[in-house]
Write an enzyme that holds these catalytic residues in place. Structure first.
Site, PDB file in Angstrom:
ATOM      1  N   LYS A   1      -5.506  -5.255  -1.937  1.00 22.57           N
ATOM      2  CA  LYS A   1      -4.197  -5.047  -1.309  1.00 22.57           C
ATOM      3  C   LYS A   1      -4.314  -3.926  -0.287  1.00 22.57           C
ATOM      4  O   LYS A   1      -4.829  -2.843  -0.602  1.00 22.57           O
ATOM      5  CB  LYS A   1      -3.178  -4.640  -2.377  1.00 22.57           C
ATOM      6  CG  LYS A   1      -1.984  -5.534  -2.507  1.00 22.57           C
ATOM      7  CD  LYS A   1      -0.979  -4.919  -3.476  1.00 22.57           C
ATOM      8  CE  LYS A   1       0.147  -5.856  -3.749  1.00 22.57           C
ATOM      9  NZ  LYS A   1       1.163  -5.263  -4.627  1.00 22.57           N
TER      10      LYS A   1
HETATM   11  O1  G3P Z   1       4.152  -4.801  -6.375  1.00 24.65           O
HETATM   12  C1  G3P Z   1       4.761  -5.144  -5.168  1.00 24.65           C
HETATM   13  C2  G3P Z   1       6.261  -5.271  -5.295  1.00 24.65           C
HETATM   14  O2  G3P Z   1       6.536  -6.378  -6.119  1.00 24.65           O
HETATM   15  C3  G3P Z   1       6.942  -4.015  -5.790  1.00 24.65           C
HETATM   16  O3  G3P Z   1       8.259  -4.301  -6.160  1.00 24.65           O
HETATM   17  O4  G3P Z   1      10.371  -3.603  -7.318  1.00 24.65           O
HETATM   18  O5  G3P Z   1       8.625  -1.861  -6.717  1.00 24.65           O
HETATM   19  O6  G3P Z   1       9.990  -2.961  -4.910  1.00 24.65           O
HETATM   20  P1  G3P Z   1       9.348  -3.119  -6.295  1.00 24.65           P
END
Ligand code: G3P
Length: 218
Positions: free
Chosen positions: A83
């Site tokens: 990533k």
């Molecule tokens: O891991 C990437 C993404 O899914 C993170 O989500 O909820 O931390 O904005 P969030």
């Protein structure tokens, strides 16, 4: 539609695997920090839970060091997907890693313009963050719609849309209607998809009537 679990809870991922709901796993530095465990150990554990890609995020900000980190992370397992953030340096690292046939998930995508660049850099996946756009009053689902529409115009784009930052099962429905390739969500959100009050009521009613027959199958 592929389901990736956004998280690092081994027990939760194992439980979802048993019902065929795990096509891959995504992590980010915040998820890793929350485990309180060694990054490499966590990724090794997660890679053993699925044959699908397990996203492990670099922490460097320059392409050269991102690539060094990526090559080290790749030694963990063959299904590690690197990533990188959607920055110029991240795209540079993505482009070079893809020349080495290393899977790359370009993350922290918040615009269609960024997604076009991720596709041109040969990203395996692009991760538009729905929830974080919603958090500031924008329309995260609209971004998914835009990216799917743009990518559909260009057969040469091989990048898969990996809808991320998902906060509700409703969003998963909308993402599916838009035709995104992958959704990554916490295991709790994926599990909640199965719930419907009429299903629960239907089971109760069926069993009430079945009990009246006095029969049993076993
Ligand atoms: O891991 C990437 C993404 O899914 C993170 O989500 O909820 O931390 O904005 P969030």
């Amino acid at each position: 539609m592929k389901f990736f679990v956004d998280g690092a809870d081994v027990q939760e991922i194992k439980a979802l695997s048993e019902i065929g709901m795990v096509d891959g796993i995504t992590t980010n530095p915040s998820i890793i920090a929350k485990t309180g465990k060694n990054f490499f150990k966590v990724i090794e554990e997660l890679c053993a839970l699925t044959q699908g890609p397990v996203s492990a995020e670099v922490t460097a900000l320059d392409a050269k060091t991102m690539i060094q980190e990526a090559l080290k992370l790749r030694t963990i397992a063959s299904n590690v997907c690197i990533k990188v953030p959607l920055t110029e340096e991240g795209l540079k690292a993505c482009y070079e890693l893809r020349q080495k046939d290393i899977m790359v998930n370009v993350t922290l995508c918040f615009s269609a313009l960024q997604a076009i660049m991720a596709a041109k850099a040969g990203a395996t996946y692009v991760s538009p963050f729905i929830g974080r756009l919603d958090d500031i009053g924008h329309n995260g689902l609209h971004l998914i719609e835009e990216i799917c529409q743009i990518y559909d115009q260009y057969p040469e784009f091989s990048t898969e849309v990996l809808a991320a930052s998902v906060r509700s099962p409703f969003q998963i429905r909308e993402i599916a209607l838009m035709g995104a390739d992958v959704v990554t969500a916490p295991s709790s959100i994926i599990r909640s998809m199965v719930k419907h009050p009429l299903t629960d009521k239907g089971i109760v009613d069926f069993l009430k009537d079945w009990e009246k027959t006095g029969q049993s199958i076993l």
